[in-house]
Write a protein that holds these residues in place. Structure first.
Motif, PDB file in Angstrom:
ATOM      1  N   TYR A 162       0.812  -1.228   0.000  1.00  0.00           N
ATOM      2  CA  TYR A 162       0.000   0.000   0.000  1.00  0.00           C
ATOM      3  C   TYR A 162       0.842   1.274   0.000  1.00  0.00           C
ATOM      4  O   TYR A 162       0.318   2.350   0.235  1.00  0.00           O
ATOM      5  N   LYS A 163       2.143   1.130  -0.252  1.00  0.00           N
ATOM      6  CA  LYS A 163       3.028   2.304  -0.310  1.00  0.00           C
ATOM      7  C   LYS A 163       2.911   3.169   0.951  1.00  0.00           C
ATOM      8  O   LYS A 163       2.517   4.335   0.915  1.00  0.00           O
ATOM      9  N   ILE A 164       3.243   2.544   2.069  1.00  0.00           N
ATOM     10  CA  ILE A 164       3.193   3.212   3.375  1.00  0.00           C
ATOM     11  C   ILE A 164       4.622   3.499   3.831  1.00  0.00           C
ATOM     12  O   ILE A 164       5.438   2.576   3.916  1.00  0.00           O
ATOM     13  N   LEU A 187       7.254   6.993  -0.166  1.00  0.00           N
ATOM     14  CA  LEU A 187       6.142   6.201   0.385  1.00  0.00           C
ATOM     15  C   LEU A 187       6.585   4.743   0.537  1.00  0.00           C
ATOM     16  O   LEU A 187       5.967   3.806   0.018  1.00  0.00           O
TER      17      LEU A 187
END
Lengths: 170, 190
Positions: free
Chosen positions: A92-94, A155
């Motif tokens: 989720y590109k966290i 991210l």
């Protein structure tokens, strides 16, 4: 306990300068002062977790809610958190700012820590997670800020490995 | 009770709040009832919807956060109950649909099918309000009560092991992620 109080304070001050408001942590010897500092700081929310996987979820939630956070863990805790690092943070590109005490590396006397030490960096590289080594007190503020900056721009998780030279006073 | 009916019964009460669900049937059923930008469907990382909800609840204390969990997911991260209970964010509601099965991956029974009691675990961990609600009406009343209570609440609802025909959602994971972050930014500003 010869954990460096002065260098723990430098790390904590650097996290404050990064506007970190939530720290998730699972106790580990090298992190005792850092956890105490977070606990004593009324401006900090310290979340004492039961297992490091939770920290990835908590930091993901904090990020989506617009709050800077950090995860404090031993490298064996990083190993325990690999699935959510992959299936939450990378998927989720966290951004994650992971401060990992680098047990089992050069100078380690405890045989039980050594396999974690030998596998930490190869696994971080396999996950394409950038690594900063923190060994020199003078690097702490700059490297933590730069690690957070990259995490937020890309991210993507970043790993700051806390070295024995920084954390332990023999 | 069917989970789809349960979700329909609570939809009006949760629609305005931050909602984080687990993957699979729950996500597809809530999405079908009507997707909103303040809904996030965690399509992997089993067990961590509640940890995400805790992170959001701590970061946004002025907003209500509803986690829609399941027995299989919660059993993968039982420690989350002890962590949530430790901090007791009053703005967090944890709804657990217990169908006693890993429905999305073949329907094999979970440990709740052989007696593990998730409400009992939540109580023993110190969650201050634990409610069991096994009809759509009872669940809706419990959700309203929990949201009004400003007290960390876990609601466990037994549901049938029945899911939707399709788990398809016309919503790429990253679109959901960025929509959700924007929605939370607006909630923070508002």
């Amino acid at each position: 306990m010869p954990v460096s109080l002065a260098n723990s304070q430098r790390i904590y001050d650097a996290l404050k300068a990064c506007d970190v408001k939530i720290i998730s942590a699972l106790p580990e010897t090298w992190l005792v002062h850092l956890i105490r500092m977070a606990d004593d700081d009324p401006e900090m929310t310290l979340v004492r977790i039961a297992k490091e996987e939770e920290a990835i979820g908590i930091s993901a939630g904090a990020h989506l809610a617009g709050v800077q956070s950090a995860c404090l863990m031993q490298n064996h805790g990083f190993l325990a958190a690999i699935n959510p690092i992959v299936s939450l943070a990378l998927l989720y590109k966290i951004p994650l700012l992971m401060l990992i005490s680098y047990r089992g590396h050069m100078g380690e006397k405890d045989p039980w820590q050594t396999m974690g030490g030998l596998t930490t960096e190869p696994l971080l590289r396999a996950l394409n997670i950038p690594i900063w080594h923190l060994a020199n007190p003078d690097d702490v503020a700059r490297r933590l800020k730069d690690a957070q900056t990259l995490a937020n721009a890309a991210l993507h998780p970043v790993a700051v490995l806390l070295a024995r030279e920084l954390m332990w006073e023999d | 009770m069917l989970r789809a009916d349960a979700l329909e019964a609570i939809y009006p009460d949760i629609a305005e709040h931050v909602v984080v669900t687990i993957m699979g049937a729950v996500a597809a059923e809530l999405y079908t009832l009507g997707h909103r930008h303040n809904f996030f469907y965690l399509e992997h990382a089993m067990g961590l919807a509640s940890s995400m909800g805790l992170g959001i609840a701590l970061a946004l204390p002025e907003r209500k956060v509803v986690v829609v969990d399941g027995d299989g997911s919660l059993l993968m991260n039982l420690g989350t109950l002890s962590t949530m209970a430790r901090y007791k964010p009053g703005n967090l509601l944890h709804v657990v649909f217990d169908n006693e099965s890993l429905l999305s991956v073949g329907g094999f029974p979970t440990a709740t099918a052989t007696g593990a009691d998730l409400a009992g675990v939540a109580r023993a961990c110190g969650v201050p309000r634990v409610v069991e609600a096994d009809t759509p009406d009872a669940l809706a009343v419990s959700v309203r009560g929990a949201l009004a209570s400003d007290t960390l609440t876990t609601i466990v609802s037994k549901v049938e092991a029945v899911g939707p025909k399709s788990f398809h959602m016309d919503l790429p994971l990253l679109e959901n992620r960025f929509q959700f972050k924007r929605a939370l930014e607006q909630m923070r500003a508002g």
